[in-house]
Design an enzyme around this catalytic site. Sequence first.
Site, PDB file in Angstrom:
ATOM      1  N   GLU A  58       0.924  -1.081  -0.359  1.00  0.00           N
ATOM      2  CA  GLU A  58      -0.146  -0.026   0.133  1.00  0.00           C
ATOM      3  C   GLU A  58       0.802   1.201   0.035  1.00  0.00           C
ATOM      4  O   GLU A  58       0.331   2.298  -0.634  1.00  0.00           O
ATOM      5  CB  GLU A  58      -0.639  -0.367   1.343  1.00  0.00           C
ATOM      6  CG  GLU A  58      -0.229  -0.331   2.611  1.00  0.00           C
ATOM      7  CD  GLU A  58      -0.280  -1.573   2.555  1.00  0.00           C
ATOM      8  OE1 GLU A  58      -1.243  -2.225   4.151  1.00  0.00           O
ATOM      9  OE2 GLU A  58       0.024  -2.585   2.305  1.00  0.00           O
ATOM     10  N   CYS A  81      -1.773  -3.136   7.854  1.00  0.00           N
ATOM     11  CA  CYS A  81      -0.834  -3.508   9.295  1.00  0.00           C
ATOM     12  C   CYS A  81      -1.619  -1.749   9.756  1.00  0.00           C
ATOM     13  O   CYS A  81      -1.318  -0.796   9.367  1.00  0.00           O
ATOM     14  CB  CYS A  81       0.176  -3.540   9.082  1.00  0.00           C
ATOM     15  SG  CYS A  81       1.952  -2.203   8.401  1.00  0.00           S
ATOM     16  N   TRP A 178       9.878 -42.673 -14.229  1.00  0.00           N
ATOM     17  CA  TRP A 178       8.728 -41.445 -13.748  1.00  0.00           C
ATOM     18  C   TRP A 178       7.913 -42.420 -13.385  1.00  0.00           C
ATOM     19  O   TRP A 178       7.571 -43.328 -14.302  1.00  0.00           O
ATOM     20  CB  TRP A 178       9.086 -40.242 -14.139  1.00  0.00           C
ATOM     21  CG  TRP A 178      10.198 -39.355 -14.150  1.00  0.00           C
ATOM     22  CD1 TRP A 178      11.369 -39.802 -15.592  1.00  0.00           C
ATOM     23  CD2 TRP A 178      10.898 -38.836 -13.774  1.00  0.00           C
ATOM     24  NE1 TRP A 178      12.508 -38.877 -15.826  1.00  0.00           N
ATOM     25  CE2 TRP A 178      11.923 -38.438 -13.831  1.00  0.00           C
ATOM     26  CE3 TRP A 178      10.373 -38.906 -12.454  1.00  0.00           C
ATOM     27  CZ2 TRP A 178      13.052 -37.479 -13.156  1.00  0.00           C
ATOM     28  CZ3 TRP A 178      11.100 -37.989 -11.222  1.00  0.00           C
ATOM     29  CH2 TRP A 178      12.232 -36.861 -12.287  1.00  0.00           C
ATOM     30  N   ARG A 192       7.624 -26.123  -5.360  1.00  0.00           N
ATOM     31  CA  ARG A 192       9.133 -26.656  -5.002  1.00  0.00           C
ATOM     32  C   ARG A 192       9.091 -24.900  -4.724  1.00  0.00           C
ATOM     33  O   ARG A 192       9.660 -24.465  -3.957  1.00  0.00           O
ATOM     34  CB  ARG A 192       9.932 -26.794  -6.040  1.00  0.00           C
ATOM     35  CG  ARG A 192      10.098 -28.639  -5.374  1.00  0.00           C
ATOM     36  CD  ARG A 192      10.736 -29.209  -5.763  1.00  0.00           C
ATOM     37  NE  ARG A 192      10.755 -31.059  -5.525  1.00  0.00           N
ATOM     38  CZ  ARG A 192      11.695 -31.265  -6.571  1.00  0.00           C
ATOM     39  NH1 ARG A 192      13.228 -30.473  -6.746  1.00  0.00           N
ATOM     40  NH2 ARG A 192      12.395 -32.657  -6.300  1.00  0.00           N
TER      41      ARG A 192
END
Length: 388
Positions: A58, A81, A178, A192
Amino acid sequence: MPAPLPPDAEKWMSRALSLARRGEALASPNPMVGALLLRSGRVVGQGFHTYDGLRHAEIIALEAAGKAARGATLYINLEPCCNQGRTGPCTRALIAAGVKRVVAAMPDPNPQVAGRGLRQLRAAGIEVFTGVAESEARQLNEAFAVWITSRRPLVTLKSAMTLDSHMVLPQRNGRSPWITSQASRAEVHRMRHASDAILTGIGTVLADDPLLTDRTGLPRRRPLVRVVLDSRLRIPLRSKLVRTARGDLLVFTRASESSGRAVALTRAGVEVISLRPSARLEARRHSERSEESLLRPDLSEVLADLGRRNLLSVMLEPGPTLHQAALDAGVVDKVRLFYAPMLAGLPTTAPQVRARADSKQRNLSALRIHSFGPDFAVEAYLRQLYKR
């Protein structure tokens, strides 16, 4: 009579959320926040937060808007905040700038804020709306919500398996094939990238010799922390993990940190953490009569340590044994299970996910199905992440 919600609020909040997502892997250990300032239907300022950039979203939007912020509407995915941290309270800046209206997707889960910011804005005469695209906003910052209220990271269990629940297939030419498609593996790397740490067991390291890296090529503020549970310190010094360790590899063990093996790993750039079990845990494990359970580092203690390192999210990529141990320990918050359209057709003695006789049944919530190439993934939650 309260003022009506501004038109196109969903559209502008979607823009704010898109801005917030640009802070992925850059904002942690802070939440991802995007802010959009509108005046007369036109964007006059916008911004998203990165930890190293220091300024909150902000504030960046206010600086871009300048005098045009007076009378403007702020769209933001998280409550502004009101506390003094590394920066001053954003509520004070919004009030001083003359912002007329604030549309926030959700309250801040941080107990130091938790609605106080919205109350300050209302007390200053600013119109405040909440709840627009709240479910999307909650999911975006669920790792922050877990960490800020419990000081432990969000744990996501990821597994790949066949339709008959086999996680391991026979090796071919010395290598394990795989199970899932390239599209699924690309999604795993995206997961990840969104995580602060990745955790696996020594069995996976010995079987696959993985790197456990984020290979998306996208920017991140700090390296993906690689974590291995290795009760006897069997991790090879020539493994890919050890050879690429640059202060980003943690090995939790029951072995002594002063042992010759631990010293050699430390010299190679590995941080070795020895965890001794509590008396309560020792008694419970002895009752299980399992040598492996007696030796395995306690997952709760491992996660507490990672939380103290300001790691908000951990992606668990286990083999069958650790997969079951994590579920039995009750440390998993959500699951992402990838299924390939195949049947292994292996005998029942092959490694696979099985429930123990004393395992607790758990109901999943918010279940969703995603498609990745020929595969599908089941995503669901094992617990409520936000305190009511």
